[in-house]
Design a protein around this motif. Structure first.
Motif, PDB file in Angstrom:
ATOM      1  N   HIS A   1       7.807   7.908   8.161  1.00  0.00           N
ATOM      2  CA  HIS A   1       8.418   8.245   6.773  1.00  0.00           C
ATOM      3  C   HIS A   1       9.875   8.706   7.017  1.00  0.00           C
ATOM      4  O   HIS A   1      10.370   9.422   8.061  1.00  0.00           O
TER       5      HIS A   1
ATOM      6  N   ASN B   1      -2.841   4.201  15.273  1.00  0.00           N
ATOM      7  CA  ASN B   1      -1.667   4.480  14.467  1.00  0.00           C
ATOM      8  C   ASN B   1      -1.233   5.938  14.663  1.00  0.00           C
ATOM      9  O   ASN B   1      -1.943   6.852  14.293  1.00  0.00           O
TER      10      ASN B   1
ATOM     11  N   ARG C   1       0.977  -1.327  -0.030  1.00  0.00           N
ATOM     12  CA  ARG C   1      -0.136   0.007   0.019  1.00  0.00           C
ATOM     13  C   ARG C   1       0.772   1.284  -0.151  1.00  0.00           C
ATOM     14  O   ARG C   1       0.907   1.889  -0.878  1.00  0.00           O
ATOM     15  N   ASP C   2       1.625   1.422   0.993  1.00  0.00           N
ATOM     16  CA  ASP C   2       2.313   2.628   1.170  1.00  0.00           C
ATOM     17  C   ASP C   2       3.585   2.564   0.089  1.00  0.00           C
ATOM     18  O   ASP C   2       3.940   3.550  -0.419  1.00  0.00           O
TER      19      ASP C   2
ATOM     20  N   SER D   1      -5.941   6.083  12.170  1.00  0.00           N
ATOM     21  CA  SER D   1      -5.022   6.945  11.986  1.00  0.00           C
ATOM     22  C   SER D   1      -5.123   8.385  11.818  1.00  0.00           C
ATOM     23  O   SER D   1      -5.881   8.633  11.050  1.00  0.00           O
TER      24      SER D   1
ATOM     25  N   HIS E   1      -8.589  -0.065   8.189  1.00  0.00           N
ATOM     26  CA  HIS E   1      -7.551   0.958   8.481  1.00  0.00           C
ATOM     27  C   HIS E   1      -8.118   2.169   8.025  1.00  0.00           C
ATOM     28  O   HIS E   1      -8.116   2.412   6.665  1.00  0.00           O
TER      29      HIS E   1
ATOM     30  N   PHE F   1      -8.427   6.678   8.208  1.00  0.00           N
ATOM     31  CA  PHE F   1      -7.618   7.642   8.399  1.00  0.00           C
ATOM     32  C   PHE F   1      -8.232   9.072   8.184  1.00  0.00           C
ATOM     33  O   PHE F   1      -8.986   9.047   7.190  1.00  0.00           O
TER      34      PHE F   1
HETATM   35  O1  KIV Z   1       1.837   8.264   6.266  1.00  0.00           O
HETATM   36  C1  KIV Z   1       0.663   8.552   6.561  1.00  0.00           C
HETATM   37  O2  KIV Z   1       0.323   9.207   7.134  1.00  0.00           O
HETATM   38  C2  KIV Z   1      -0.085   7.331   5.829  1.00  0.00           C
HETATM   39  C3  KIV Z   1      -1.420   7.059   6.572  1.00  0.00           C
HETATM   40  C4  KIV Z   1      -2.443   6.743   5.415  1.00  0.00           C
HETATM   41  C5  KIV Z   1      -1.567   6.238   7.645  1.00  0.00           C
HETATM   42  O3  KIV Z   1       0.281   6.425   5.209  1.00  0.00           O
END
Ligand code: KIV
Ligand code: ZN
Length: 520
Positions: free
Chosen positions: A205, A168, A15-16, A140, A99, A101
């Motif tokens: 990140h 999260n 996903r990310d 999140s 999940h 957000f």
């Molecule tokens: O980095 C982020 O905030 C995300 C959210 C969708 C959890 O990937």
């Protein structure tokens, strides 16, 4: 809930990680990676963002049906339509998770134009809705590290009361630092009623290169789920790398006494597969999985290593699945030796696959004095060309100081041989022009990358190519001792993948049809 020493690993490579521009994987590749993650012991696999595209929805649903152990999670924005679609995709999993957000920092609140109270109400409604569908709900507050503390505590409390089981805390823009990351989790645990009843997760990140350190600091403060990707794949500078967190917790268990359920000997194989299918090669000096992570060049280091490996190694290569054998491969090596060597490298091939690799190995060994482990890995991870529409039959290139550079090429296109000659600005350009003359297409070249697999002038070159056509993205790779041949094959490989994408998806489908900012 009492604090345990078990840290759950939540992998979001699909996903990310897949959000990195150009890292788009095919459906089959996503299923394969999900299976590898499950076998490695990942606790939760975030398999995609079901509302984003038909392709994402299909991948999440199939992964949900096929996965044996891990929880399967899908992402949804804070609206009922996203959440319903996500539930449709994950519901068949043994352990489904939704999940959801929303961006809670002042900058993110401004986009859907919600004031603090309206956003709090939205969080209450959407988490309640998700929880009515699914027992396992993760929530999140995107950009949590830039959200006002009082407001963060308020919305986390609302999400917990509405039924979220995991909260999260994303550092969406890679802005925090270890001390602050730890303090944030500690503050939430202390101030939010009900915080000790749920699991806190950390999602970092890597914009300042601190993602892994920030994640580990959050664990020390009480987070018990780390969100990460293989090779740290992800938008911009990527995400916390799974292999770094897991090995740091293993090697420094003395000061970080937490456990994961990961079989670390599977790490190298998964890392290589993700690098191949995503088209994002691993940087040579990347911790744990880089080509040089266990290489010792300097005389002092080599001498120390020979006397006692622990002088310069804090973990053994075998801990991450790098097996050293004394088998030297060359043109006299047979099929059994090749099979044994590949097994040591983590590739257990079926007989027909082994036959194919053996033919290519012999061809390579005829051209190259020594065949190194990396050469074999490049051979195995090259794509199966049997289903391809276009194949390279012959290439001759004239290049040098006196132009024009010229390429004579013969391609087999859907079974028919066709040939042409083209010129260009250098041998690779001439070759690509020749391919385009025989198979005209509107794709633009976004990335062309060359790396040497091993040392020496007879080293194989691996070439990666990324093409874009009407929002569809396809990557191709190939390796050969001749850089121009590797380039031609990688380019053709990318076109073949584009043809498959055209057959399977509408234009623009690789470009997600929704934006993360559109919370409504
Ligand atoms: O980095 C982020 O905030 C995300 C959210 C969708 C959890 O990937
Ligand atoms: Zn993220």
């Amino acid at each position: 809930m009492t604090q345990t020493d078990r840290v759950k690993i939540f992998d979001t490579t699909l996903r990310d990680g897949e959000q990195s521009p150009g890292a788009t994987m095919t459906h089959e590749e996503k299923l394969e990676i999900a299976q590898l993650l499950d076998e490695m012991g990942v606790d939760i696999i975030e398999a995609g963002f079901p509302i984003a595209s038909e392709g994402d929805f299909k991948a999440v649903s199939e992964i949900a049906r096929a996965t044996q152990n891990a929880s399967i999670c899908g992402l949804a924005r804070a609206n009922f339509k996203d959440i319903d679609r996500c539930w449709e995709a994950v519901r068949h999993a043994r352990r489904p998770r939704i999940h959801t957000f929303i961006g809670t920092s002042p900058l993110h609140r401004a986009i859907p134009n919600l004031d603090m109270d309206q956003m709090a109400q939205r969080i209450h409604e959407t988490v309640t809705h998700a929880r009515n569908l699914c027992e396992d709900v993760q929530w999140s507050p995107m950009d949590a590290t830039r959200t006002e503390h009082d407001y963060l505590c308020r919305v986390v409390e609302i999400a917990i009361k509405a039924g979220a089981t995991t909260i999260n805390i994303p550092d969406t823009v890679g802005y925090t630092a270890p001390r602050e990351s730890a303090a944030l989790i500690r503050m939430l645990l202390e101030r939010v009623p009900g915080a000790d009843e749920i699991t806190f997760a950390t999602h970092c990140h890597n914009d300042l290169g601190m993602a892994t350190a920030n994640s580990l600091a959050a664990v020390e403060a009480g987070a018990r789920q780390v969100e990460c990707t293989i090779n740290g794949l992800g938008e911009r500078a990527g995400n916390t790398a799974l292999e770094e967190v897991v090995m740091a917790l293993k090697v420094r268990h003395d000061i970080m006494p937490y456990r994961t359920g990961i079989d670390t000997t599977k790490i190298m194989n998964v890392s290589r597969r993700v690098a191949t299918v995503s088209g994002f090669p691993v940087q040579f000096n990347k911790a744990i999985v880089g080509k040089n992570a266990f290489a010792h060049e300097s005389g002092i280091h080599q001498d120390g290593m020979l006397k006692n490996a622990e002088t310069f190694e804090i973990m053994r290569p075998t801990d991450v699945g790098l097996n050293e054998t004394n088998l030297v491969m060359g043109k006299h090596s047979g099929r059994a030796a090749l099979r044994a060597k590949l097994r040591d490298l983590g590739f257990d091939l079926a007989d027909n696959q082994l036959n194919d690799v053996f033919v290519r190995f012999k061809d390579l060994a005829d051209r190259k004095k020594e065949v190194f482990d990396e050469d074999l890995i490049a051979l195995v991870t090259q794509n199966d060309a049997s289903q391809d529409h276009i194949r390279l039959k012959h290439l001759r290139v004239i290049c040098g100081t006196d132009g024009p550079q010229k390429a004579d090429i013969v391609l087999e296109i859907d079974g028919a041989e066709r040939s042409t000659t083209a010129t260009g600005d250098g041998p690779v350009d001439a070759t690509f022009n020749a391919v385009k003359a025989l198979y005209p297409h509107g794709a633009t070249l976004q990335v062309y990358q060359v790396a040497a697999v091993t040392e020496g002038t007879d080293a194989q070159a691996t070439v990666s190519v990324r093409l874009e056509e009407q929002g569809r993205i396809a990557t191709g790779q190939s390796a050969d001792t001749d850089t121009v041949v590797a380039s031609a094959k990688a380019y053709i490989n990318a076109i073949n993948r584009l043809i498959v994408r055209r057959e399977k998806s509408a234009p623009g489908e690789d470009t997600k049809t929704v934006s993360y900012r559109d919370a409504g």
